[in-house]
Design an enzyme around this catalytic site. Structure first.
Site, PDB file in Angstrom:
ATOM      1  N   LYS A   1      -7.801   5.212  -4.552  1.00 42.93           N
ATOM      2  CA  LYS A   1      -7.272   5.368  -3.182  1.00 42.93           C
ATOM      3  C   LYS A   1      -7.731   6.655  -2.489  1.00 42.93           C
ATOM      4  O   LYS A   1      -7.863   6.682  -1.265  1.00 42.93           O
ATOM      5  CB  LYS A   1      -5.742   5.296  -3.184  1.00 42.93           C
ATOM      6  CG  LYS A   1      -5.202   3.883  -3.361  1.00 42.93           C
ATOM      7  CD  LYS A   1      -3.698   3.858  -3.161  1.00 42.93           C
ATOM      8  CE  LYS A   1      -3.160   2.439  -3.176  1.00 42.93           C
ATOM      9  NZ  LYS A   1      -1.758   2.370  -2.746  1.00 42.93           N
TER      10      LYS A   1
ATOM     11  N   GLY B   1      10.862  -3.592  -3.696  1.00 42.09           N
ATOM     12  CA  GLY B   1       9.473  -3.362  -3.301  1.00 42.09           C
ATOM     13  C   GLY B   1       8.664  -4.610  -3.002  1.00 42.09           C
ATOM     14  O   GLY B   1       7.526  -4.507  -2.535  1.00 42.09           O
TER      15      GLY B   1
END
Length: 308
Positions: A89, A271
């Site tokens: 990322k 989530g």
């Protein structure tokens, strides 16, 4: 009857890069959406123009030392776009021609698309995180306080999301003093830093009674350690009734943290919806269309996880 999809030389490629990547739930979610779109387009009874969507979404395990050559390869074979997961990322950023302001603010990219023969990176985790807080649990956040447990990469997206929602105060709580300080300093030149404060874990007892939103961004309580929680029963007992407890973990469902919070009369969000909504936002970017089958994506994930 669902028409069998054929992968041909005309099929456009999407995917997810990570290392490892076998555990990724994104292929199940995105391929269900893409298959649904193809079926809908192929059905003469549905009043939608023939968009001719022909895509497949694949997992690509790419070791860190191969990242640069893999991204060059993606350009060579005409990959339309891809998701980015751990550990790429941050490492992907120097390999992109452009990153959006939102990705710059978070310091991480989770979605890349090919535009004008260049790679453009963004981050849809913010959209994923705030989606349920903008719809089902929408309220005026401008007088509200957010308390965020953890100060890793996921916490960055949550901080930016809370700022976007307009929270009056954003408190981030961590255990490692040095990392906590670095986290706080990283927002110094951003408007986000204006109402952000970082705290050591010992300060939690005074923060929890103030929390209108309490978010767990730590991995504590994730499968297989399902009996663990980032907070003790004693600590969470002071969470105000009606507050929102939000856990970025989606297995188990619910987590110990959310069970504790619900006992205190809190509203629980897990989530899974964040995972769905960040995927929805990415798919809209890749397909360049606003209508994607959100419910199909949600059901595909629930089925894959054995939740429905």
């Amino acid at each position: 009857m669902t028409k069998e999809r054929l992968i041909t030389g005309k099929t456009k490629l999407l995917g997810v890069i990570g290392y490892p990547v076998e555990h990724s739930l994104s292929p199940a979610m995105h391929n269900a959406a893409l298959a649904h779109l193809v079926v809908r387009v192929a059905s003469p009874r549905v009043g939608i123009a023939n968009l001719g969507l022909d895509y497949v979404y694949l997992p690509f395990p790419i070791a860190p030392e191969n990242l640069e050559i893999a991204i060059a390869g993606f350009a060579a074979i005409g990959v339309v776009g891809f998701s980015v997961t751990i550990p790429h990322k941050q490492a992907i950023i120097p390999l992109l021609s452009e990153i959006t302001p939102v990705a710059q603010a978070i310091g991480a990219v989770n979605t890349v698309t090919r535009q004008n023969n260049q790679w453009v990176g963004t981050n849809t985790d913010i959209e994923g995180f705030i989606a349920p807080l903008q719809t089902t649990y929408q309220q005026d956040w401008s007088q509200k306080v957010a308390v965020i447990l953890g100060n890793g990469g996921a916490a960055r997206a949550v901080v930016a999301g809370c700022h976007q929602l307009g929270f009056a105060k954003i408190h981030v709580v961590g255990r490692n003093v040095q990392r906590l300080q670095e986290f706080g300093n990283s927002w110094k030149n951003s408007p986000i830093g204006e109402n952000l404060q970082v705290h050591h874990w010992e300060e939690l007892p005074k923060l929890i009674p103030e929390a209108n939103l309490l978010v767990n961004t730590t991995p504590i309580g994730m499968y297989p350690k399902v009996d663990e929680s980032p907070l003790s029963g004693e600590e969470i007992a002071n969470l105000p009734k009606g507050a929102i407890a939000y856990d970025l973990i989606y297995i188990p469902k619910p987590t110990q943290f959310l069970k504790q919070a619900e006992k205190q009369g809190a509203i629980a969000i897990d989530g899974l919806e964040m995972l769905v909504q960040q995927g929805v936002a990415a798919l809209k970017i890749w397909l360049q269309q606003e209508i994607v089958p959100v419910e199909v994506m949600r059901q595909a994930l629930q089925k894959h996880l054995g939740l429905g």
